[in-house]
Design an enzyme around this catalytic site. Sequence first.
Site, PDB file in Angstrom:
ATOM      1  N   PHE A 228     -60.719  31.502 -17.864  1.00  9.55           N
ATOM      2  CA  PHE A 228     -60.169  31.507 -16.408  1.00  9.55           C
ATOM      3  C   PHE A 228     -58.792  31.810 -16.378  1.00  9.55           C
ATOM      4  O   PHE A 228     -58.002  31.642 -15.728  1.00  9.55           O
ATOM      5  CB  PHE A 228     -59.935  29.842 -16.141  1.00  9.55           C
ATOM      6  CG  PHE A 228     -61.204  28.913 -16.431  1.00  9.55           C
ATOM      7  CD1 PHE A 228     -62.235  29.471 -15.530  1.00  9.55           C
ATOM      8  CD2 PHE A 228     -61.369  28.042 -17.230  1.00  9.55           C
ATOM      9  CE1 PHE A 228     -63.666  29.088 -15.961  1.00  9.55           C
ATOM     10  CE2 PHE A 228     -62.415  27.291 -17.416  1.00  9.55           C
ATOM     11  CZ  PHE A 228     -63.590  27.644 -16.702  1.00  9.55           C
ATOM     12  N   ARG A 310     -50.002  40.417  -7.081  1.00 13.53           N
ATOM     13  CA  ARG A 310     -51.101  39.838  -6.139  1.00 13.53           C
ATOM     14  C   ARG A 310     -51.104  38.886  -5.306  1.00 13.53           C
ATOM     15  O   ARG A 310     -51.564  38.980  -4.138  1.00 13.53           O
ATOM     16  CB  ARG A 310     -52.317  39.504  -7.472  1.00 13.53           C
ATOM     17  CG  ARG A 310     -53.565  39.268  -6.834  1.00 13.53           C
ATOM     18  CD  ARG A 310     -54.821  39.043  -7.885  1.00 13.53           C
ATOM     19  NE  ARG A 310     -55.160  40.416  -8.570  1.00 13.53           N
ATOM     20  CZ  ARG A 310     -56.103  41.247  -7.976  1.00 13.53           C
ATOM     21  NH1 ARG A 310     -56.980  40.822  -6.917  1.00 13.53           N
ATOM     22  NH2 ARG A 310     -56.420  42.157  -8.502  1.00 13.53           N
ATOM     23  N   PHE A 344     -55.019  34.681 -10.108  1.00 13.42           N
ATOM     24  CA  PHE A 344     -53.864  35.683 -10.280  1.00 13.42           C
ATOM     25  C   PHE A 344     -52.946  35.731  -9.500  1.00 13.42           C
ATOM     26  O   PHE A 344     -52.530  36.682  -9.009  1.00 13.42           O
ATOM     27  CB  PHE A 344     -54.605  36.969 -10.768  1.00 13.42           C
ATOM     28  CG  PHE A 344     -53.809  37.670 -11.733  1.00 13.42           C
ATOM     29  CD1 PHE A 344     -53.462  37.376 -12.997  1.00 13.42           C
ATOM     30  CD2 PHE A 344     -52.872  38.818 -11.355  1.00 13.42           C
ATOM     31  CE1 PHE A 344     -52.941  38.168 -13.907  1.00 13.42           C
ATOM     32  CE2 PHE A 344     -52.264  39.636 -12.009  1.00 13.42           C
ATOM     33  CZ  PHE A 344     -52.169  38.991 -13.615  1.00 13.42           C
ATOM     34  N   GLU A 712     -63.412  35.717  -9.203  1.00 13.57           N
ATOM     35  CA  GLU A 712     -62.195  35.066  -8.739  1.00 13.57           C
ATOM     36  C   GLU A 712     -62.184  34.542  -7.449  1.00 13.57           C
ATOM     37  O   GLU A 712     -61.893  33.501  -6.788  1.00 13.57           O
ATOM     38  CB  GLU A 712     -60.770  35.703  -9.041  1.00 13.57           C
ATOM     39  CG  GLU A 712     -60.744  35.968 -10.586  1.00 13.57           C
ATOM     40  CD  GLU A 712     -59.509  37.109 -10.785  1.00 13.57           C
ATOM     41  OE1 GLU A 712     -59.669  37.987 -10.313  1.00 13.57           O
ATOM     42  OE2 GLU A 712     -58.375  36.535 -11.255  1.00 13.57           O
TER      43      GLU A 712
HETATM   44  N1  HPA Z   1     -55.609  40.527 -12.661  1.00 13.86           N
HETATM   45  C1  HPA Z   1     -55.975  40.179 -13.896  1.00 13.86           C
HETATM   46  N2  HPA Z   1     -54.867  40.606 -14.948  1.00 13.86           N
HETATM   47  C2  HPA Z   1     -54.132  41.574 -14.515  1.00 13.86           C
HETATM   48  C3  HPA Z   1     -54.009  41.951 -13.600  1.00 13.86           C
HETATM   49  C4  HPA Z   1     -54.905  41.506 -12.365  1.00 13.86           C
HETATM   50  O1  HPA Z   1     -54.812  41.953 -11.299  1.00 13.86           O
HETATM   51  N3  HPA Z   1     -53.235  43.124 -13.364  1.00 13.86           N
HETATM   52  C5  HPA Z   1     -52.754  42.995 -14.573  1.00 13.86           C
HETATM   53  N4  HPA Z   1     -53.158  42.130 -15.534  1.00 13.86           N
HETATM   54 MO1  MOS Z   2     -58.102  36.450 -14.956  1.00 15.46          MO
HETATM   55  S1  MOS Z   2     -56.752  35.375 -14.031  1.00 15.46           S
HETATM   56  O1  MOS Z   2     -57.788  37.996 -14.052  1.00 15.46           O
HETATM   57  O2  MOS Z   2     -57.804  36.504 -16.917  1.00 15.46           O
END
Ligand code: HPA
Ligand code: MOS
Length: 766
Positions: A228, A310, A344, A712
């Site tokens: 997760f 994000r 995220f 997600e």
């Molecule tokens: N999601 C998950 N991990 C990440 C992201 C993303 O958008 N950008 C950099 N690492």
């Molecule tokens: Mo996931 S929150 O992009 O490991």
Amino acid sequence: MAVVGKNVPHDSARGHVSGESLYVDDIAPARGEVLVDFLWSPHARARIRSADLDAARKVPGVVALLTHRDLHHNLFGPIYKDEILLAVDECTFRGQPIVVIAAENAEAIRKARAAIVIDYEPLEPILTIDQAIAAQSFFPDPRIIRRGDADAALANAEHILEGIFENKGQDHFYLESQAALAFPEEHGALTILSSTQNPTEVQEVIAHLLGLQMNQVVVETKRMGGAFGGKECQATHPAAMAALAAQKTRRPARIAYNKDDDMHATGKRHPFQNRYRVGFNSSGEIVAAQFDLYSDGGAYADLSPAVMGRAMTHVDNAYFIPNVEIRGTVCRTNMPPNTAFRGFGGPQGATTIESVMEEIAAVLKKDALDVRRANCYGIDSRNTTPYGQIVENNTLPRLFKELPERADYKRRLAEVKRFNESSETHLKGISTTAVKFGISFNTKFLNQANALVNVYLDGSVQVSTGATEMGQGVNTKIQQVVADELGIEPERVIVMVTSTEKNNNTSATAASSAADLNGGAAVDACRRIRERMAQVFRTSTAAKGEIVFADGQVWDAADLTKKMTFDDLVGIAYRSRVSLGERGFYATPRISWDWTTGGNPFLYFTMGVACSEVLIDRFTGEMKVLRSDVLMDIGRPINPGVDRGQITGAFIQGMGWLTTEDLQYGAQGELLSHSPTTYKIPNIHDLPEVFNVDWIEHDNPVNLYGSKAVGEPPLLMSISVWCAVKHALSFVSNGEVARLRVPATSEEILMRMSHSRAAVAQGVQR
Ligand code: HPA
Ligand code: MOS
């Protein structure tokens, strides 16, 4: 006989039910293996005056006590290199590792931990976003996204709404805690079995910390028992501690956190505090908005800046805002470094504006669904995000029409109103919310993948990619795609253990995009193998037409008498000395990003609309979800059963964050809710009594087999539950806008109901 689009069983389904599936800590002890654990800081912030390890060294069974002095380097980090593995002279969060203990057994570890004497000088910690703002304790580069003139538009707006949205964190609560197993190899090399989403990062960090080259470290990941996001960066720490122990003791070394330590020591979903000022007209249309987002990044940056990015690109969610200003600041506190968690930052951003939608509706005494529809991104106009990306292939208007019809929303809304007028014991609420989730890592270079496809002499196939299996079914999707590309049965294809030995420089299995990226790379490899095999077929049969690979056969489309099995063609190709293995590569096309000019950070958006109805006990605040309807645009699913599981599971996990999972801390930042007895994740009784999950038929031409990422986005569908609670509260808020925090626990709901009368005229109220 296409395999893509079918419910091919999950490749671990049988093993998970029978218990045959192996997780890292299920692997039988190797000869000479040592157990590894660590002593962690009991203080959120403290100076280490002295450390005395002598007594602990004498504990029978102790093999090694290791500190920062035993590391080649101590500094690492995925974005900024600001993180240390083992504390030096100051601890900056509670749970921070100080001493790594390697011993023959758990008893010795316990005794050694008790025998270590550390003299701490406690220092004043920063434990909250408020304290961080007061102390101006921030990570570098606060960010801003801007379009139009928000100040001017706000000055002229008919209505202005101000408020603060606040959410707490969330523990990942993977059922398999952090774990790793390290084996010393020849010439100082190491093999690590790690429960990580990110084998390459584990490899890179271990090589760096232990003074090795990356090619001396092999990291393997068979599967995880859930992740997760919690194992995107923070599986690295246990793996590095095991690797250090293996390097120093020359013995295999095993670490597996217990649940309580895992909850204490690892970072969580980011708490946010989002201030907003929104201007709108009397039809509910937003004309301008300012969002000022603050997150608690914890003691080290980890992925916090990307999570904030994000959040900032999801605070618009499904809604067009002509004049907008979005600021994002990550606070540095003395909490464990917060990290990736399914969504995220997207959930924190989107819940903010969905909350605003409820508030606009309350101010104007309108149906919140009408307000949302009035603001929804359009097809041909009002379709550009604050960061400049056009929302292409936009199904939001369609979903906003179809889902309320399917859910019978209008009638039920009227019933909710009637119910609330007549019931003295209960309160109901209903809300329809949306999601528009951008797919691609918001760090451009991470959007790449490679795949290795090997065809064996009997026509069976092995595939290796950088994707890691955490239960989400990525292996099964890749298996299906490869089967279709080669025209063979899925049973002929096995997706192998993920290993840095086979796939180099891979990205984390994250951002919902592992099937997109690694599936794309596997397709590339298969197509080139097929091209070579087709040439062999033409040479040996004098075929003139298009060569078809399907149903385990290969034939000439122009002459059906020219036909043989895939396996026979493999044999001919081998004897003709034609390569039957290939490495494929994929890099997401069309994406671009720049903080000053914006761009197209996402290849496409996964979308959805959901409606939830809740029932609240007016005396206890207890809340029950009566019904949820979810309708999504997930393109053409590669595996509908897997995707249904992802939507259902994500929705319930989101509900947990929004309603029951309540991280409680003591005055010194000590986590009090560190086990399932005090931290309430959803269980089967918390499911909506009626739960309808569906998706529309809609192609996504820019991605693998027309599919869309689904890991997600559906987590954000649960915002409908939280907004339904907020809607219910609007009936008892005395004409004021009902405020509500995340999580909306029974206590939170009860307080909002009993304080609603007294709270009038307190200005901007939290
Ligand atoms: N999601 C998950 N991990 C990440 C992201 C993303 O958008 N950008 C950099 N690492
Ligand atoms: Mo996931 S929150 O992009 O490991």
